[in-house]
Design an enzyme around this catalytic site. Structure first.
Site, mmCIF file in Angstrom:
data_model
loop_
_atom_site.group_PDB
_atom_site.id
_atom_site.type_symbol
_atom_site.label_atom_id
_atom_site.label_comp_id
_atom_site.label_asym_id
_atom_site.label_seq_id
_atom_site.Cartn_x
_atom_site.Cartn_y
_atom_site.Cartn_z
ATOM 1 N N HIS A 83 0.829 -1.222 0.000
ATOM 2 C CA HIS A 83 0.000 0.000 0.000
ATOM 3 C C HIS A 83 0.857 1.263 0.000
ATOM 4 O O HIS A 83 0.379 2.326 -0.405
ATOM 5 C CB HIS A 83 -1.021 -0.012 1.147
ATOM 6 C CG HIS A 83 -0.478 0.264 2.520
ATOM 7 N ND1 HIS A 83 -0.232 -0.724 3.448
ATOM 8 C CD2 HIS A 83 -0.179 1.429 3.154
ATOM 9 C CE1 HIS A 83 0.191 -0.184 4.577
ATOM 10 N NE2 HIS A 83 0.240 1.123 4.427
ATOM 11 N N ASP A 219 1.202 -7.762 2.343
ATOM 12 C CA ASP A 219 1.292 -6.319 2.079
ATOM 13 C C ASP A 219 2.754 -5.883 1.948
ATOM 14 O O ASP A 219 3.332 -5.298 2.860
ATOM 15 C CB ASP A 219 0.596 -5.549 3.206
ATOM 16 C CG ASP A 219 0.343 -4.093 2.854
ATOM 17 O OD1 ASP A 219 0.884 -3.621 1.830
ATOM 18 O OD2 ASP A 219 -0.393 -3.423 3.593
ATOM 19 N N SER A 646 3.975 2.182 8.457
ATOM 20 C CA SER A 646 3.719 1.258 7.361
ATOM 21 C C SER A 646 5.019 0.995 6.612
ATOM 22 O O SER A 646 5.689 1.928 6.180
ATOM 23 C CB SER A 646 2.684 1.846 6.403
ATOM 24 O OG SER A 646 1.422 1.893 7.004
#
Length: 718
Positions: A83, A219, A646
């Site tokens: 992402h 991810d 992230s």
């Protein structure tokens, strides 16, 4: 009794690491290092942060200003989240070459794809320069003047403090303005896409599973940093070479189990751990519900279009994910704050702080803080609500309104700075908006507009609304604007902006879309912004004093960590399951079996690639299976993370990579405001799943060969 208290301190301190904390890596020596070793860490604070030798911090760059990455090979290969790389993967995707759907793998370096404006930033060193930043501010009483002087000092110091010519100086505030640190950095601007799994792996579960555990999302994505021949930062050039890092992470496939030590390094964006109870109550009851309502309406419209049209799905994929991310986060945050009684916990802390203030004889300095907070948050309430509605509707979630607002800002530049500045801004604006129009669909945005303008006209405090929104028919207004405004296309925008300043202003003030935005923005600028800014400045000054009181009156053992501010931090804890509610217990590790359990053929969120199904059915796992014969996908731990973490490296006790951080559990998303060790968990992709996808699924042996893979922990030398 003293002995009992000593036992309690000795019992509590070793587990304090699991109670949250985002620590500055240059300040780990001492109690933090002791604590980390008590939890199982085998390396030293010097191994994590050093100026004089390579250390872990040299392998952890800030990725594109909003995420984190880690260097995993001696050739500048970096790992981050899918992402985080999503915009770049999308920018290379077309209906014919859909890398979002099918994935992308470069089997040779020549196949790696350049990315316009993508950059990564490394920390070279960190220094405390508080005294220099605050010089000349002690005698200034007005908060606005004090902030102006501080910004002048920061600007001057950024230019004059020593650094190499290819480096930058960044100065950040800590503890709500009580401390300032200098970060000397190096930014690399040639970063190329190397690998990305298909969205059915990298985004598996999509919005349904976002912020949720158990999680089964791969991810991750891979990029490579390129440098000039001297290994220094350079913009894209075919002559650039792969960057040689000062440090890169070996990857351990030994595996994790409950209670293992874990450490996460990264650039957490923003936390507000020390807000008073009045602020938390306002966020929980007023501000979050307003923002959730706006985004909920926009997402429902976009989702309806995306499910029907593949081209719209590609156009809106990144935008939708971005909007949905914090929509769901705010829902979980509000739920968590209520479940954990965060307001009551804050109130109890404030009662204790008041007692300490009185005991220390500090009533003159700190005695009225909480009463002032109570008054200010009461007074600012409606202005804060109006501000959030304006931001969410006009500036973020309805594109035609956002385009119009950018033109409104352009007109203000002409009014305040003159025609030359106007022309410069106009040219920059055209370049900025062109890629946004590439992903703009007028049919989608018209329906979004219809929903959001209704919310704005009915839910934002009425005393702040312009007459143009009185008794509107949203459907009719949407039709009128989208049929008659030139803001619905890039060519229309260029037509509006063609000409000298006078003709541009005349044209945009005859445009239906622009005149509506202008009426909303003028009402906001007149009635909301000045008063909000005035009261917010009071709260900023109070928060600084409040933070000073907390630091001054807390015992040294409390070790207050600073709020996140997108600077490099270390957080540590243990792999740990949790109990989110009565009779529900979650294990800390998920497996590929769970992917297959969730599999729904052809589904937008839960489809699984044929190749992955074949690997699963054949149990073709290579060296990446756990001892139980299963392929681990993700795991959770007590590390205190937030947005910006992230892509952060998850490390074991020896500083080896064991995973890539990508999320938090939904029940614990309130950790930006209040961290609860009972339910707050960060979520990481297991390194074994990452390698399994690269190796067995993608067949990218060229990438596997670059890596240093640790199959077992080496025996200690005697």
């Amino acid at each position: 009794m003293k002995f009992l208290r000593l036992l309690l301190i000795l019992f509590v301190l070793p587990t304090f690491a699991q109670q949250g904390g985002m620590w500055i890596p240059s300040l780990l020596k001492g109690m933090n290092e002791t604590e980390m070793k008590n939890l199982g860490m085998k390396i030293t604070a010097e191994d994590i942060y050093s100026v004089n030798k390579s250390s872990l911090k040299d392998a952890v760059p800030h990725f594109d200003g909003g995420c984190t990455a880690e260097v995993i090979s001696p050739k500048g290969l970096i790992l981050t989240n899918h992402h985080c790389g999503y915009d770049n993967i999308q920018s290379h995707s077309t209906v014919e070459h859909d890398y979002l759907t099918n994935g992308f793998w470069a089997y040779k370096m020549e196949e790696e794809l350049p990315n316009k404006d993508l950059f990564v930033t490394f920390i070279v060193r960190i220094e405390d320069i508080t005294a220099k930043v605050l010089e000349g501010t002690a005698s200034i009483t007005a908060e606005a003047d004090k902030q102006k002087k501080i910004q002048e000092n920061i600007s001057m110091l950024s230019k004059t403090l020593p650094k190499e010519s290819w480096q930058e100086n960044q100065i950040k505030t800590f503890y709500d303005g009580n401390q300032y640190l200098l970060f000397v950095t190096e930014t690399f601007r040639d970063v190329r896409l190397v690998g990305a799994p298909p969205s059915s792996i990298g985004k598996f579960g999509s919005d349904t599973d976002n912020w949720v555990w158990p999680r089964h999302t791969g991810d991750f994505s891979l990029f490579r940093i390129y440098a000039d021949k001297n290994n220094r930062p350079a913009t894209y050039s075919k002559d650039n070479v792969p960057y040689t890092p000062k440090h890169f992470f070996p990857i351990s496939i030994k595996g994790v189990q409950e209670n293992d030590f874990t450490m996460v390094m990264g650039y957490p964006g923003r936390t507000q751990e020390y807000l008073p109870s009045y602020a938390v109550e306002q966020i929980m009851n007023d501000l979050n519900p307003a923002k959730i309502e706006v985004r909920d309406a926009a997402l429902k419209v976009q989702d309806g279009f995306m499910r029907k049209d593949p081209a719209i799905k590609i156009q809106y994929a990144s935008k939708y994910a971005s909007v949905a991310n914090y929509w769901k986060k705010w829902i979980g945050e509000t739920k968590g704050l209520k479940k954990s009684n965060a307001v009551a916990v804050k109130q109890k802390f404030e009662t204790g702080l008041t007692e300490k203030i009185n005991k220390a004889g500090k009533q003159t300095e700190y005695g009225n803080l909480l009463n002032e907070f109570k008054t200010n948050y009461s007074n600012i309430r409606e202005y804060a609500i109006a501000r959030d509605y304006f931001t969410e509707v006009v500036m973020r979630n309805c594109e035609i309104l956002t385009f119009g607002y950018r033109l409104y800002q352009l007109e203000q530049v002409l009014n305040t700075k003159g025609e030359q500045s106007f022309n410069d801004r106009k040219n920059n604006l055209i370049g900025t908006l062109e890629p946004l129009y590439k992903d703009f669909n007028a049919n989608v945005d018209e329906k979004v507009f219809e929903q959001l303008i209704t919310i704005y006209a009915t839910k934002s405090p009425k005393q702040f609304l312009p007459s143009s929104l009185n008794n509107i028919n949203a459907s009719q207004l949407a039709s009128d604007v989208f049929k008659n405004s030139k803001l619905t296309s890039f060519n229309g925008l260029k037509e509006l902006l063609n000409g000298d300043a006078k003709s541009v202003i005349e044209k945009i003030n005859q445009d239906k879309g622009y005149t509506l935005v202008k009426s909303i923005a003028e009402a906001y600028d007149k009635s909301v912004a000045p008063k909000f800014n005035e009261m917010n400045l009071k709260n900023i000054a109070l928060q600084r004093t409040y933070m000073k009181a907390i630091m001054e009156l807390s015992p040294k053992s409390a070790r207050i960590f600073p709020d996140a501010n997108s600077t490099l931090r270390v957080t540590y804890g243990k792999v740990k399951g949790y109990k989110p509610s009565d009779a529900v217990t979650y294990s800390p590790i998920t497996y590929l079996d769970g992917v297959m359990e969730k599999y729904v053929p052809g589904d937008y969120e839960f489809d699984v690639p044929k190749k992955l199904i074949e690997l699963y059915n054949n149990k073709d796992y290579g060296q990446y299976a756990a001892k139980n014969g299963k392929v681990p996908v993700a795991f959770i731990a007590t590390n205190h993370t937030t947005g910006g973490n992230s892509g952060s490296p998850a490390l074991d006790a020896n500083g080896n990579l064991i995973g890539c951080n990508f999320d938090r559990v939904w029940e614990g998303t309130m950790s930006d405001i209040y961290y609860s060790p009972e339910i707050c968990r960060n979520i990481m992709v297991d390194a074994r799943y990452i390698l399994f996808i690269i190796d067995k699924y993608a067949g990218a042996k060229n990438l596997i060969d670059e890596l240093k893979i640790i199959k077992s922990t080496p025996a200690k030398k005697k």
